[in-house]
Design a protein around this motif. Structure first.
Motif, PDB file in Angstrom:
ATOM      1  N   PRO A  94      38.300  -2.592  41.895  1.00 21.48           N
ATOM      2  CA  PRO A  94      38.538  -2.661  40.447  1.00 21.48           C
ATOM      3  C   PRO A  94      39.493  -3.781  40.043  1.00 21.48           C
ATOM      4  O   PRO A  94      39.514  -4.181  38.874  1.00 21.48           O
ATOM      5  CB  PRO A  94      39.112  -1.283  40.116  1.00 21.48           C
ATOM      6  CG  PRO A  94      39.663  -0.774  41.404  1.00 21.48           C
ATOM      7  CD  PRO A  94      38.778  -1.324  42.471  1.00 21.48           C
ATOM      8  N   ALA A  95      40.268  -4.290  40.993  1.00 23.36           N
ATOM      9  CA  ALA A  95      41.147  -5.423  40.681  1.00 23.36           C
ATOM     10  C   ALA A  95      40.352  -6.714  40.530  1.00 23.36           C
ATOM     11  O   ALA A  95      40.846  -7.681  39.938  1.00 23.36           O
ATOM     12  CB  ALA A  95      42.202  -5.584  41.772  1.00 23.36           C
ATOM     13  N   LEU A  96      39.119  -6.734  41.067  1.00 22.06           N
ATOM     14  CA  LEU A  96      38.295  -7.932  41.021  1.00 22.06           C
ATOM     15  C   LEU A  96      37.123  -7.800  40.065  1.00 22.06           C
ATOM     16  O   LEU A  96      36.727  -8.779  39.411  1.00 22.06           O
ATOM     17  CB  LEU A  96      37.753  -8.258  42.415  1.00 22.06           C
ATOM     18  CG  LEU A  96      38.772  -8.454  43.543  1.00 22.06           C
ATOM     19  CD1 LEU A  96      38.029  -8.610  44.868  1.00 22.06           C
ATOM     20  CD2 LEU A  96      39.645  -9.665  43.263  1.00 22.06           C
ATOM     21  N   TRP A  97      36.552  -6.594  39.994  1.00 25.18           N
ATOM     22  CA  TRP A  97      35.273  -6.411  39.326  1.00 25.18           C
ATOM     23  C   TRP A  97      35.341  -5.330  38.257  1.00 25.18           C
ATOM     24  O   TRP A  97      35.797  -4.220  38.517  1.00 25.18           O
ATOM     25  CB  TRP A  97      34.188  -6.039  40.342  1.00 25.18           C
ATOM     26  CG  TRP A  97      33.927  -7.108  41.339  1.00 25.18           C
ATOM     27  CD1 TRP A  97      34.452  -7.212  42.596  1.00 25.18           C
ATOM     28  CD2 TRP A  97      33.102  -8.253  41.161  1.00 25.18           C
ATOM     29  NE1 TRP A  97      34.004  -8.340  43.217  1.00 25.18           N
ATOM     30  CE2 TRP A  97      33.165  -9.010  42.357  1.00 25.18           C
ATOM     31  CE3 TRP A  97      32.306  -8.717  40.118  1.00 25.18           C
ATOM     32  CZ2 TRP A  97      32.466 -10.196  42.525  1.00 25.18           C
ATOM     33  CZ3 TRP A  97      31.609  -9.899  40.280  1.00 25.18           C
ATOM     34  CH2 TRP A  97      31.694 -10.624  41.473  1.00 25.18           C
ATOM     35  N   GLU A  98      34.847  -5.636  37.066  1.00 28.44           N
ATOM     36  CA  GLU A  98      34.562  -4.624  36.064  1.00 28.44           C
ATOM     37  C   GLU A  98      33.168  -4.069  36.350  1.00 28.44           C
ATOM     38  O   GLU A  98      32.321  -4.768  36.914  1.00 28.44           O
ATOM     39  CB  GLU A  98      34.582  -5.248  34.665  1.00 28.44           C
ATOM     40  CG  GLU A  98      35.860  -5.963  34.291  1.00 28.44           C
ATOM     41  CD  GLU A  98      35.705  -6.745  33.005  1.00 28.44           C
ATOM     42  OE1 GLU A  98      34.778  -6.440  32.226  1.00 28.44           O
ATOM     43  OE2 GLU A  98      36.492  -7.676  32.786  1.00 28.44           O
ATOM     44  N   CYS A  99      32.923  -2.837  35.949  1.00 22.52           N
ATOM     45  CA  CYS A  99      31.610  -2.223  36.144  1.00 22.52           C
ATOM     46  C   CYS A  99      31.032  -1.842  34.786  1.00 22.52           C
ATOM     47  O   CYS A  99      31.718  -1.215  33.968  1.00 22.52           O
ATOM     48  CB  CYS A  99      31.721  -0.986  37.034  1.00 22.52           C
ATOM     49  SG  CYS A  99      32.322  -1.327  38.703  1.00 22.52           S
ATOM     50  N   ARG A 100      29.791  -2.219  34.548  1.00 18.69           N
ATOM     51  CA  ARG A 100      29.147  -1.944  33.271  1.00 18.69           C
ATOM     52  C   ARG A 100      27.757  -1.352  33.495  1.00 18.69           C
ATOM     53  O   ARG A 100      27.061  -1.710  34.447  1.00 18.69           O
ATOM     54  CB  ARG A 100      29.017  -3.232  32.449  1.00 18.69           C
ATOM     55  CG  ARG A 100      30.353  -3.852  32.043  1.00 18.69           C
ATOM     56  CD  ARG A 100      31.038  -3.021  30.969  1.00 18.69           C
ATOM     57  NE  ARG A 100      32.280  -3.618  30.514  1.00 18.69           N
ATOM     58  CZ  ARG A 100      33.478  -3.333  31.016  1.00 18.69           C
ATOM     59  NH1 ARG A 100      33.592  -2.457  32.016  1.00 18.69           N
ATOM     60  NH2 ARG A 100      34.573  -3.908  30.527  1.00 18.69           N
ATOM     61  N   HIS A 101      27.352  -0.462  32.585  1.00 12.82           N
ATOM     62  CA  HIS A 101      25.997   0.094  32.594  1.00 12.82           C
ATOM     63  C   HIS A 101      25.068  -0.939  31.980  1.00 12.82           C
ATOM     64  O   HIS A 101      25.256  -1.363  30.836  1.00 12.82           O
ATOM     65  CB  HIS A 101      25.973   1.392  31.793  1.00 12.82           C
ATOM     66  CG  HIS A 101      24.727   2.202  31.977  1.00 12.82           C
ATOM     67  ND1 HIS A 101      23.478   1.765  31.578  1.00 12.82           N
ATOM     68  CD2 HIS A 101      24.532   3.437  32.523  1.00 12.82           C
ATOM     69  CE1 HIS A 101      22.572   2.687  31.861  1.00 12.82           C
ATOM     70  NE2 HIS A 101      23.187   3.712  32.441  1.00 12.82           N
ATOM     71  N   ILE A 102      24.049  -1.335  32.707  1.00 12.61           N
ATOM     72  CA  ILE A 102      23.218  -2.467  32.307  1.00 12.61           C
ATOM     73  C   ILE A 102      22.402  -2.188  31.055  1.00 12.61           C
ATOM     74  O   ILE A 102      21.986  -3.117  30.352  1.00 12.61           O
ATOM     75  CB  ILE A 102      22.295  -2.882  33.481  1.00 12.61           C
ATOM     76  CG1 ILE A 102      21.825  -4.327  33.317  1.00 12.61           C
ATOM     77  CG2 ILE A 102      21.121  -1.906  33.633  1.00 12.61           C
ATOM     78  CD1 ILE A 102      21.224  -4.923  34.571  1.00 12.61           C
TER      79      ILE A 102
END
Length: 591
Positions: free
Chosen positions: A83-91
């Protein structure tokens, strides 16, 4: 050599973007064939982010990076990425184009034209964002220990399994091109070349493909672009004189030869590189569906019989596994990996078995709520007594591809009423779809709601499609049809095979999914005023009675379930040893 950390991988990619003249880069989860299943050399998204799901995309900007994926992977992507590098999103809820519009304005965003279709790029195009095709993929430059591309041999697929000679398929597909006034079609999807030429291969772990490109000409000639060492003498004889094998390096010259001619491109299934090159060469682009896609989905009589036979043999392995699991699970000594390994061992005893059709989804308890969970030695957990275990698996046989999911109660105690309610509602939805009769012209999205209705009635739902097409000793996920609100409107046709797999998932607790494969056939309705279709259930395995609440089933649903179990017992029981047959008899007894 020690593999670099996720932070170093992301930094290495960013360092190469400046040299490529862009500020950002798009990393899809696909290879140059735009397939769902890719060889290790094309696992760019997994290498960069750590996310190993079969669908997703990453966008890297100078100051932020995001991974997009669908509802099957929303839990998995958060578990596998930093989570320090990547955001996560619902496509679906936040499409990449909208995210780019909000964060990438006035930036040059690079992409690899081999890894995006024309339609995919159109969906990414937003005002203020400059999409730039790059001649070389910067991820590959940063990936020092990238595996070599696969070089498994292409082998003939026997007529006894294919059901129709390649010459006939090529003649029919070429006639479609001539009718459309087209000189040729690009076949970038290796499933199309495999079907058209009656060949299979071993370039992917679970899908029997020989990766390559093809040009189908209107006179039924085919140019197959594949490393020559992948095509042995036996296969060249099988292909015949109208099929010429060329190294992939000759693709540009072959496209140049189409100058001034009309060439079909499937905008959803062809890398944008082809469109760019053909336009530059002076060819006329004709947007149309891959001419092999729909014919491939409509199985011929031999393929249908092969599917039935493959499912009957697969049912023997499933019965052995379910019987074994029922005896062992209450002891609490099984793990997700050991259970999946035992199922694979049972399948390996089956005639014509070649491989699993995908890595088994073996999820106990809370892991079952991760829709496409893939167990690893690090995540492997004990399957405890008195919990839910979800096993979604399948096999590749020479005569057919299987895919089945069962949700099991480990015992020895009794399942809670709420759990039985949820499982039974999923079962009701499964039955509603399996028993549907519908007029010709109806498509998968029109039927998707049938499977959801029992859950909708109490305010519940699931965040994935209800079913997908299945190939014939090809991919377990095959277009162009699907039971999904998001699917294209493609009418169902006789001979198509689709999965019926509604589910329900309680995050952190359990997952439920019940899946059989269905074959589309004409419906016998004497009063019908137009052609109607129905489904034949191919999969033969009992549903776990310990998780069913009979009082929630209507008399019609109960009759269907009893008849289905009677059929399972009649067709599978005689093939089993005495102890397993006894277990199956009890599992298939009327409710």
């Amino acid at each position: 050599m020690t593999s670099p950390s996720p932070a170093h991988r992301l930094a290495a990619l960013r360092a190469r973007l400046a040299g490529a003249g862009v500020q950002g880069f798009i990393v899809p989860r696909s290879d140059e064939h735009l397939g769902e299943y890719v060889p290790p050399s094309a696992e760019r998204l997994a290498w960069l982010t750590g996310f190993t799901g079969s669908a997703g995309m990453a966008i890297v900007l100078p100051d932020r990076a995001t991974v997009f994926t669908d509802g099957r992977y929303t839990l998995q992507v958060r578990d596998q990425t930093d989570p320090a590098l990547w955001e996560c999103r619902h496509i679906t809820d936040e499409p990449p184009a909208e995210w780019l519009k909000a964060h990438g304005t006035d930036l040059a965003i690079g992409y690899d034209p081999w890894l995006h279709s024309v339609s995919a790029l159109e969906r990414l195009a937003v005002p203020g964002v400059h999409l730039v095709p790059l001649p070389a993929n910067p991820v590959d430059a940063a990936w020092a220990d990238r595996p070599a591309p696969p070089l498994a041999e292409a082998v003939p697929h026997a007529l006894g399994q294919a059901g129709k000679p390649s010459e006939e398929k090529r003649a029919e597909a070429a006639a479609a091109l001539r009718d459309a006034g087209e000189a040729a079609a690009v076949l970038a999807d290796p499933h199309s070349a495999a079907w058209l030429l009656n060949i299979r291969g071993g370039d992917l772990a679970h899908t029997p493909l020989a990766l390559g490109f093809a040009l189908l000409h209107a006179d039924a000639r085919v140019e197959l672009f594949m490393a020559p060492e992948k095509v042995p003498a036996e296969t060249r004889v099988h292909l015949g004189n109208q099929v010429v094998v060329r190294p992939r390096e000759e693709l540009p010259r072959a496209l140049d030869a189409l100058r001034g001619r009309r060439v079909r491109i499937d905008a959803d299934a062809t890398p944008a590189w082809f469109t760019d090159w053909l336009k530059q060469a002076g060819a006329e682009i004709s947007i149309g569906e891959d001419p092999c896609r729909l014919p491939r989905a409509c199985k011929n009589a031999v393929e249908r019989d092969g599917a039935r036979a493959a499912h009957r043999r697969d049912a023997v392995a499933m019965a052995r596994f379910l019987s074994w699991f029922a005896a062992q699970a209450p002891k609490g000594k099984l793990t997700e990996i050991s259970a999946a390994a035992q199922l694979l061992a049972f399948r390996q005893d089956v005639t014509m078995f070649r491989a699993e059709s995908f890595p088994a989804i073996s999820g106990a308890g809370e892991h079952g709520a991760i829709v496409h969970y893939r167990v690893t030695p690090e995540t492997d957990r004990r399957i405890a007594p008195d919990e839910v275990y979800l096993i979604d698996s399948g096999a590749q046989y020479l005569d057919g591809t299987t895919d089945i999911t069962r949700t099991l109660w480990t015992g020895p105690g009794v399942a809670a009423p709420e759990l039985k309610d949820r499982v039974t509602r999923v079962l009701k939805g499964h039955i509603a779809l399996a028993t549907a009769r519908f007029p010709a012209g109806v498509a998968g999205p029109h039927l998707d709601a049938l499977a959801r209705r029992p859950l909708w009635d109490v305010g519940l739902d699931y965040d994935h499609g209800t079913g997908h097409g299945v190939g014939s000793f090809l991919s377990v996920h095959e277009g162009p049809v699907a039971f999904s609100r998001a699917a294209r409107i493609v009418p169902l046709r006789e001979g198509m095979i689709l999965s019926d797999e509604p589910g329900f998932y309680a995050a952190g607790e359990y997952g439920i999914r019940l899946e059989n494969l269905l074959l589309v056939l004409p419906a016998d309705l004497p009063q019908a005023t137009r052609p109607f279709l129905c489904f034949e259930t191919l999969t033969l395995a009992p549903f776990d009675r310990a998780l069913i609440e009979p009082s929630l089933l209507t008399s019609t649903e109960r009759a269907w379930l009893d008849a289905y179990h009677a059929r399972v017992l009649a067709e599978v029981g005689p093939e089993l040893d005495a102890a397993t047959a006894d277990w199956l008899r009890a599992a298939c007894a009327p409710l």
